[in-house]
Design an enzyme around this catalytic site. Structure first.
Site, PDB file in Angstrom:
ATOM      1  N   GLY A  73      11.819 127.567 111.185  1.00 29.26           N
ATOM      2  CA  GLY A  73      11.446 128.700 112.020  1.00 29.26           C
ATOM      3  C   GLY A  73      11.365 128.283 113.472  1.00 29.26           C
ATOM      4  N   GLN A  75       8.979 128.062 115.599  1.00 31.41           N
ATOM      5  CA  GLN A  75       7.909 127.114 115.919  1.00 31.41           C
ATOM      6  C   GLN A  75       7.741 126.065 114.807  1.00 31.41           C
ATOM      7  OE1 GLN A  75       5.964 126.496 118.559  1.00 31.41           O
ATOM      8  NE2 GLN A  75       7.085 128.014 119.783  1.00 31.41           N
ATOM      9  N   SER A  76       8.839 125.557 114.330  1.00 30.93           N
ATOM     10  CA  SER A  76       8.816 124.590 113.234  1.00 30.93           C
ATOM     11  C   SER A  76       8.216 123.253 113.660  1.00 30.93           C
ATOM     12  CB  SER A  76      10.241 124.360 112.716  1.00 30.93           C
ATOM     13  OG  SER A  76      10.295 123.268 111.856  1.00 30.93           O
ATOM     14  N   ASN A  77       7.140 122.840 112.983  1.00 30.97           N
ATOM     15  CA  ASN A  77       6.589 121.507 113.193  1.00 30.97           C
ATOM     16  C   ASN A  77       7.555 120.437 112.686  1.00 30.97           C
ATOM     17  OD1 ASN A  77       4.028 122.467 114.178  1.00 30.97           O
ATOM     18  ND2 ASN A  77       3.489 122.958 112.068  1.00 30.97           N
ATOM     19  N   ALA A  79      10.835 120.590 112.663  1.00 29.54           N
ATOM     20  CA  ALA A  79      11.915 120.412 113.637  1.00 29.54           C
ATOM     21  C   ALA A  79      11.465 119.515 114.782  1.00 29.54           C
ATOM     22  CB  ALA A  79      12.368 121.772 114.164  1.00 29.54           C
TER      23      ALA A  79
END
Length: 337
Positions: A73, A75-77, A79
């Site tokens: 997503g 706001q992917s942690n 990523a």
């Protein structure tokens, strides 16, 4: 379980602390609360994905990879942590991000994790929510191969049987910490999303016959669907480790779906309360998407008497506080009223 048989890099700050939450325990009047600080793993502000990436990036190196592709997503942690380790290892990193919230404000689209993704030098492609993100990753990988690259796709959350080894190891680590301080853990609670953390914990805890039940608070989908995803990955992880596929029984997989609200990444009043309580009673920063919703479930279950006074309950903090900066308006703080 001899995890040294599997390729692994060592860049996480381990073991992460196991700390009592005495003020919150007193405020809630229920069990003795502890927190396992996997927000302190060290890679680009930390988080649970760092444990998985130690095994995934080792596998990538064995395959002589020069480019990493991963998905998530906005706001992917995951990523953010993947871009950080790719930068540290001198690899290109390509992110395919979809927006599950529909928000288009600057804080969400460009702040928080996205800001750090770009600081680490990743290339970001935005996809519409509901797109076939796995097919898009395969298409990108082929384009990169055609240009002479050797790409490696890491799935959403790093959640396959290789990544799940990070949380098999975490289960061993936690039980060692508990044994060293004569702490009997009655329950281990955490937020469950892409399934790798819960699957790994279950295989680890059940594989060593720890007697510690794992309780997932689901942040993304209905309970039954999440439990089946976790169970499938736990079976595959067990086989990958050389264990029997039935080391984790189906009834051991719990992913309570009462607390994710209207959808993944969408705030709930209970999450806001949980984030504020952790910050104001213990000085600990939770995140709005995972640990905040997971902790809101824990608070509610304590208030309902599910966890009893005198029991020792450990909450696994999966990190992600960077994403607080993508949700500044939801906390009713001065300047956002």
């Amino acid at each position: 379980m001899h995890l040294s048989r599997f390729p692994r890099l060592h860049f996480a700050h381990l073991p992460t602390p196991l700390e009592p939450m005495t003020r919150l325990s007193a405020a809630l009047g229920g069990p003795n609360l502890w927190i396992k600080r996997d927000d302190c793993t060290g890679l680009s502000s930390g988080g649970n994905k760092t444990r998985k990436l130690e095994f995934l990036m080792a596998d990538a190196l064995q395959n002589k990879v020069d480019t990493i592709i991963t998905l998530g997503g906005t706001q992917s942690n995951h990523a953010r942590q993947t871009t950080a380790i790719a930068a540290k290892m001198g690899m290109e990193c390509h992110l395919l991000l979809e927006n599950p919230t529909g928000r288009d404000d600057e804080a969400y689209v460009y702040g928080g994790n996205v800001l750090l993704d770009q600081l680490h030098g990743s290339a970001i492609s935005k996809l519409p929510f509901g797109a076939d993100i796995n097919a898009a990753a395969e298409d990108l990988a082929q384009q990169l191969r055609d240009n002479g690259k050797n790409p490696y796709i890491i799935p959403v959350g790093g959640s396959n049987e290789i990544g799940a080894l990070g949380y098999v190891n975490a289960a061993l680590e936690l039980t060692t910490q508990a044994n060293d301080r004569s702490l009997q853990i009655d329950h281990l609670v955490h937020a469950t999303g892409s399934a790798g953390t819960q699957a790994g914990l279950l295989v680890g805890m059940e594989g060593i016959n720890s007697g510690i039940p794992v309780y997932g608070i689901n942040v993304s989908r209905p309970r039954r669907e999440q439990e089946e995803i976790v169970f499938d990955l736990a079976q595959r992880t067990a086989v990958y480790l050389g264990l029997n596929s039935d080391v984790v029984k189906r009834e051991k997989v719990i992913a309570n779906g009462d607390y994710f609200g209207d959808g993944y990444g969408l705030p709930t009043p209970a999450m806001v309360e949980a984030v504020k309580m952790a910050a104001r009673y213990e000085g600990i920063l939770l995140d709005p998407v995972y640990s905040g919703k997971g902790f809101s479930g824990l608070i509610d279950l304590i208030r309902k008497g599910h966890f009893k006074q005198g029991e020792n309950v450990v909450f696994l903090h999966t990190g992600g506080s960077v994403s607080l900066f993508a949700y500044p308006e939801i906390f009713d703080l001065p300047g956002y009223i």
